[in-house]
Write a protein that holds these residues in place. Structure first.
Motif, PDB file in Angstrom:
ATOM      1  N   THR A 160       0.793  -1.447  -0.454  1.00  0.00           N
ATOM      2  CA  THR A 160       0.184   0.020  -0.317  1.00  0.00           C
ATOM      3  C   THR A 160       0.895   1.376  -0.425  1.00  0.00           C
ATOM      4  O   THR A 160       0.813   2.187  -0.733  1.00  0.00           O
ATOM      5  CB  THR A 160      -0.870   0.187   0.941  1.00  0.00           C
ATOM      6  OG1 THR A 160      -1.793  -1.153   1.006  1.00  0.00           O
ATOM      7  CG2 THR A 160      -1.848   1.426   1.021  1.00  0.00           C
ATOM      8  N   ALA A 161       1.567   1.474   0.109  1.00  0.00           N
ATOM      9  CA  ALA A 161       2.837   2.412   0.879  1.00  0.00           C
ATOM     10  C   ALA A 161       3.778   2.974  -0.915  1.00  0.00           C
ATOM     11  O   ALA A 161       3.690   4.066  -0.834  1.00  0.00           O
ATOM     12  CB  ALA A 161       3.467   2.102   1.678  1.00  0.00           C
ATOM     13  N   THR A 162       4.057   1.668  -1.412  1.00  0.00           N
ATOM     14  CA  THR A 162       4.197   1.642  -2.543  1.00  0.00           C
ATOM     15  C   THR A 162       3.191   1.833  -3.438  1.00  0.00           C
ATOM     16  O   THR A 162       4.069   2.463  -4.505  1.00  0.00           O
ATOM     17  CB  THR A 162       5.512   0.098  -2.994  1.00  0.00           C
ATOM     18  OG1 THR A 162       4.350  -0.727  -3.688  1.00  0.00           O
ATOM     19  CG2 THR A 162       6.229   0.192  -2.120  1.00  0.00           C
ATOM     20  N   ARG A 163       2.222   2.288  -3.177  1.00  0.00           N
ATOM     21  CA  ARG A 163       1.417   2.627  -4.300  1.00  0.00           C
ATOM     22  C   ARG A 163       0.769   3.857  -4.224  1.00  0.00           C
ATOM     23  O   ARG A 163       0.164   4.432  -5.435  1.00  0.00           O
ATOM     24  CB  ARG A 163       0.029   2.185  -4.075  1.00  0.00           C
ATOM     25  CG  ARG A 163      -0.399   0.351  -4.683  1.00  0.00           C
ATOM     26  CD  ARG A 163      -1.245  -0.558  -4.900  1.00  0.00           C
ATOM     27  NE  ARG A 163      -2.206  -0.526  -2.964  1.00  0.00           N
ATOM     28  CZ  ARG A 163      -2.219  -1.473  -3.184  1.00  0.00           C
ATOM     29  NH1 ARG A 163      -1.471  -2.763  -3.287  1.00  0.00           N
ATOM     30  NH2 ARG A 163      -3.441  -1.501  -1.574  1.00  0.00           N
ATOM     31  N   GLU A 164       1.334   4.482  -2.901  1.00  0.00           N
ATOM     32  CA  GLU A 164       1.038   5.730  -2.351  1.00  0.00           C
ATOM     33  C   GLU A 164       1.891   6.883  -3.282  1.00  0.00           C
ATOM     34  O   GLU A 164       1.796   7.907  -2.609  1.00  0.00           O
ATOM     35  CB  GLU A 164       0.096   6.439  -0.792  1.00  0.00           C
ATOM     36  CG  GLU A 164      -1.092   5.340  -0.720  1.00  0.00           C
ATOM     37  CD  GLU A 164      -2.234   6.200  -1.498  1.00  0.00           C
ATOM     38  OE1 GLU A 164      -2.033   7.295  -1.584  1.00  0.00           O
ATOM     39  OE2 GLU A 164      -2.858   4.836  -1.976  1.00  0.00           O
ATOM     40  N   HIS A 165       3.082   5.973  -2.859  1.00  0.00           N
ATOM     41  CA  HIS A 165       4.656   6.890  -2.411  1.00  0.00           C
ATOM     42  C   HIS A 165       6.091   6.215  -3.832  1.00  0.00           C
ATOM     43  O   HIS A 165       5.569   4.795  -3.141  1.00  0.00           O
ATOM     44  CB  HIS A 165       5.268   6.968  -1.153  1.00  0.00           C
ATOM     45  CG  HIS A 165       4.139   7.237  -0.181  1.00  0.00           C
ATOM     46  ND1 HIS A 165       4.123   9.260  -0.107  1.00  0.00           N
ATOM     47  CD2 HIS A 165       3.497   7.256   0.493  1.00  0.00           C
ATOM     48  CE1 HIS A 165       3.280   8.724   1.408  1.00  0.00           C
ATOM     49  NE2 HIS A 165       2.842   7.795   1.121  1.00  0.00           N
TER      50      HIS A 165
END
Length: 299
Positions: free
Chosen positions: A59-64
């Motif tokens: 999820t973090a890599t989808r947002e940043h």
């Protein structure tokens, strides 16, 4: 220029909300490192150190955009955290956690095979490119920008060597703590290969210790690749009693991979061995002067 991480690297902290994650995230932010988010399962949606927290790395890599992930996760869950970052295709993963179970690290190694990720650690003190970024737990007071790369298995001796190199007026391009656990990601010869391609690194200091075969494998790589830059090394643990673990989980004196055997292998490959750890700064300074003098004569 630096290797592995630099001033524009965007960092994710796995385990940010624990004590170590909070303490060292604050330290990295104070140094100017671009920490952009954290991951703690069960705490998605909260903010911590004024940064967003996600429940998982994907999820973090989808947002940043994430260039580096650093793992501050207890040993029993650190393997799963590393695999999560590998599966999310994080380019560089730094694991500070020490004594990750060997069976877990075998799974991590299998996950790394053919992946897009480079693992530094576990039991790594991190990556430090002075004036650009600090990713990990290294002390920075003595660090100065310069043109000497440092590859180390020893956290405490790293601080001493950085201080010596800075006092010699040289400074560091990047310091990499590859870790002292028996199974790790980036090796000494991997690291030297990166430094040999870095146009802003003129020489390299290697800090080895008893246990494993990384120093011997590094010597084989140097003998074959013959990098043009001077390489200075020290190997600690010459007085360690045999068949006894000393400090790090991977520091285990056993012939033929004891300190003297490692030193002999490196010397045969053409590495300059510092007479004593307290003379590393002077030794790399002299090696660089000799290399500059030889280059001038050729020119």
């Amino acid at each position: 220029m630096s290797i592995l991480a630099g001033s524009q690297s965007r960092v994710l902290v796995q385990g940010m909300t624990g004590w170590a994650g909070r303490h060292y995230s604050s330290s990295m932010l104070d140094y100017g490192t671009k920490v952009v988010a954290g991951v703690t399962p069960g705490k998605a949606g909260m903010r911590f150190l004024d940064l967003p927290i996600y429940g998982d790395v994907a999820t973090a890599t989808r947002e940043h955009r994430i260039d580096v992930s650093i793992v501050f996760v207890p040993p029993d869950h650190a393997g799963a955290a590393m695999i999560e970052a590998i599966e999310a295709e994080v380019p560089v993963i730094v694991t500070v956690t020490e004594r990750v179970p060997l069976h877990d690290m075998l799974k991590v190694r299998a996950a790394l095979a053919g992946s897009r990720s480079t693992l530094v650690g576990p039991n790594s003190q991190g990556i430090l490119s002075p004036g650009q970024c600090k990713i990990g737990v290294m002390a920075t007071a003595s660090a100065r920008p310069g043109r000497v790369g440092v590859i180390s298995r020893s956290a405490s001796l790293t601080s001493e060597v950085i201080a010596q190199i800075s006092a010699a007026g040289l400074g560091q391009s990047t310091t990499v703590g590859i870790g002292g656990d028996p199974i790790c990601g980036l090796t000494m010869h991997d690291c030297l290969s990166l430094f040999s391609k870095d146009r802003d690194t003129d020489g390299v200091v290697v800090i080895g210790e008893i246990g494993g075969s990384q120093e011997e494998e590094l010597a084989d790589f140097i003998a074959e690749a013959r990098p043009k830059m001077p390489i200075v090394a020290t190997v600690v643990g010459r007085c360690a009693p045999p068949k006894r673990r000393m400090g790090h989980a991977g520091a285990f004196a056993a012939a033929p991979s004891d300190a003297d055997g490692k030193i002999r292998a490196l010397e045969r490959a053409g590495v300059t061995i510092a007479p004593s750890p307290h003379l590393i700064g002077e030794t790399i300074r002299n090696a660089l002067r000799h290399a500059d003098g030889a280059a001038s004569q050729v020119a």
